[in-house]
Design an enzyme around this catalytic site. Structure first.
Site, short mmCIF file in Angstrom:
data_model
loop_
_atom_site.label_atom_id
_atom_site.label_comp_id
_atom_site.label_asym_id
_atom_site.label_seq_id
_atom_site.Cartn_x
_atom_site.Cartn_y
_atom_site.Cartn_z
N THR A 79 46.73 -109.51 13.72
CA THR A 79 46.57 -109.31 15.07
C THR A 79 46.92 -110.52 16.03
O THR A 79 46.72 -111.51 15.82
CB THR A 79 45.01 -109.10 15.43
N ARG A 127 42.17 -94.49 11.41
CA ARG A 127 41.43 -95.77 11.22
C ARG A 127 41.75 -96.70 12.24
O ARG A 127 42.84 -96.87 12.73
CB ARG A 127 41.55 -96.61 10.04
N GLY A 168 41.54 -110.62 11.97
CA GLY A 168 40.83 -110.22 10.54
C GLY A 168 40.30 -108.88 10.48
O GLY A 168 40.71 -108.07 11.43
N1 GLY Z 1 41.66 -107.04 13.53
C1 GLY Z 1 42.56 -106.09 13.23
C2 GLY Z 1 41.93 -104.96 12.71
O1 GLY Z 1 41.23 -104.81 11.77
O2 GLY Z 1 42.55 -103.70 12.67
#
Ligand code: GLY
Length: 333
Positions: A193, A221, A245
């Protein structure tokens, strides 16, 4: 009690719960001077941009925009767009890894220095989802739009339909399908990200966070990145924080909000990031299998970062220099 007052009280109670553990666990209650220093306004006229991982071009773009006088939020969005449009980046925007059914779905949020925010979840066919999140903030009465609703809103706002699944991402997904295993990768190719925090020439702070989420995730998700308070949080009187993360663990601890509240109570950005990681690692041993990293900035322009495993770096632009900073980490065993 009036509804507005009720909401305000509920918010304050929530904030109190979030910081309660730290306050009771602290040997020293932060002094009034320390709090005042943390809450200084308009002290920092040197623009600063920081972003997760080694996204040098994205951070330089934001830093250059800030130097020209662009406000913090627009600078952050133009910075993260560099990665949204980078086809080689398999964790953000176009070229991002798809879900297990082959659909690329993107998540993003933005938060401005006046406390406004916008967010989009699970969006297909649109590349610049951070800008789309800003439009949710500025052009609708809402904070979050999801999925088809967000996509249709994008077209009404003039965004073009794009093919997000590149040949390379499709090939990698087809290979994954040969023996599908759902295992988060630590430091996925040393990026993930992109979360960016900017302080502009007026000393105002804003941020943006954008991702394609976990590779080969379940359909539908959504992680932490588009959730205000988890993936990103800004309080312009205090500072801001962003996460990268394993989103599920950031969601459980409302990590970015926690960091800003810890800074409100006198912690440095560095110490606040350490405490937010500790909240995760102290609860279970599963941290060995995933990475989480936070970066933060306070109103005085101090920055910090902390992560679970070695390997996380972040970019920092200040005074025309764009540096890659190695983060300290928890798992030194
Ligand atoms: N930090 C990005 C995710 O878990 O989608």
């Amino acid at each position: 009690m009036k509804r507005r007052q009720f909401i305000r009280n509920a918010a304050l109670t929530g904030a109190g719960l979030a910081i309660g553990k730290t306050l009771t666990g602290c040997a020293d209650t932060p002094s009034e001077e320390k709090k005042e220093a943390t809450m200084k306004t308009k002290t920092q006229n040197t623009p600063i941009a920081i972003c997760t991982w080694g996204f040098a071009n994205a951070n330089a773009k934001a830093g250059e925009e800030l130097s020209k006088g662009v406000k913090a939020l627009d600078a952050a969005i133009s910075g993260v767009e560099v990665e949204e449009e980078n086809l080689k980046n398999t964790t953000v925007g176009k070229g991002g890894a798809p879900d297990r059914e082959g659909n690329v779905t993107l998540d993003a949020c933005v938060m401005d220095s006046n406390g406004d925010c916008g967010s989009v979840l699970c969006v297909e066919n649109i590349t610049n989802v951070a800008e789309l999140a800003k439009r949710v903030m500025t052009e609708t009465p809402h904070v979050i739009l999801a999925s088809k609703g967000a996509e249709e809103f994008a077209y009404r706002q003039g965004f073009e339909k794009d093919q997000l699944l590149t040949d390379a991402s499709k090939k990698a997904w087809e290979k994954w399908l040969e023996s599908p295993e759902y295992k988060p990768l630590i430091n996925i190719e040393n990026h993930d990200t992109i979360g960016m925090l900017c302080m502009d020439k007026d000393g105002d702070i804003a941020g943006a966070c954008t991702t394609s989420g976990l590779s080969y995730k379940m359909k539908g998700r959504v992680g932490d990145s588009p959730i205000i308070g988890s993936g990103l949080f800004i309080d312009n009187e205090i500072g801001g924080a962003v996460a990268t993360g394993m989103g599920e663990e950031v969601l459980k601890t409302v990590g970015s909000f926690l960091i800003v509240e810890l800074m409100r109570n006198g912690m440095s950005p560095q110490d606040a990031c350490v405490e937010a990681v500790n909240r995760i690692t102290s609860k279970n041993d599963r941290y060995k299998d995933f990475q989480i990293a936070y970066i933060a900035i306070n109103k005085a322009g101090e920055t910090g970062s902390y992560c679970i495993h070695k390997g996380f770096t972040y970019m920092k632009y200040q005074d025309g220099k764009n540096e890659n900073v190695h983060s300290d980490y928890f798992d030194k065993a």
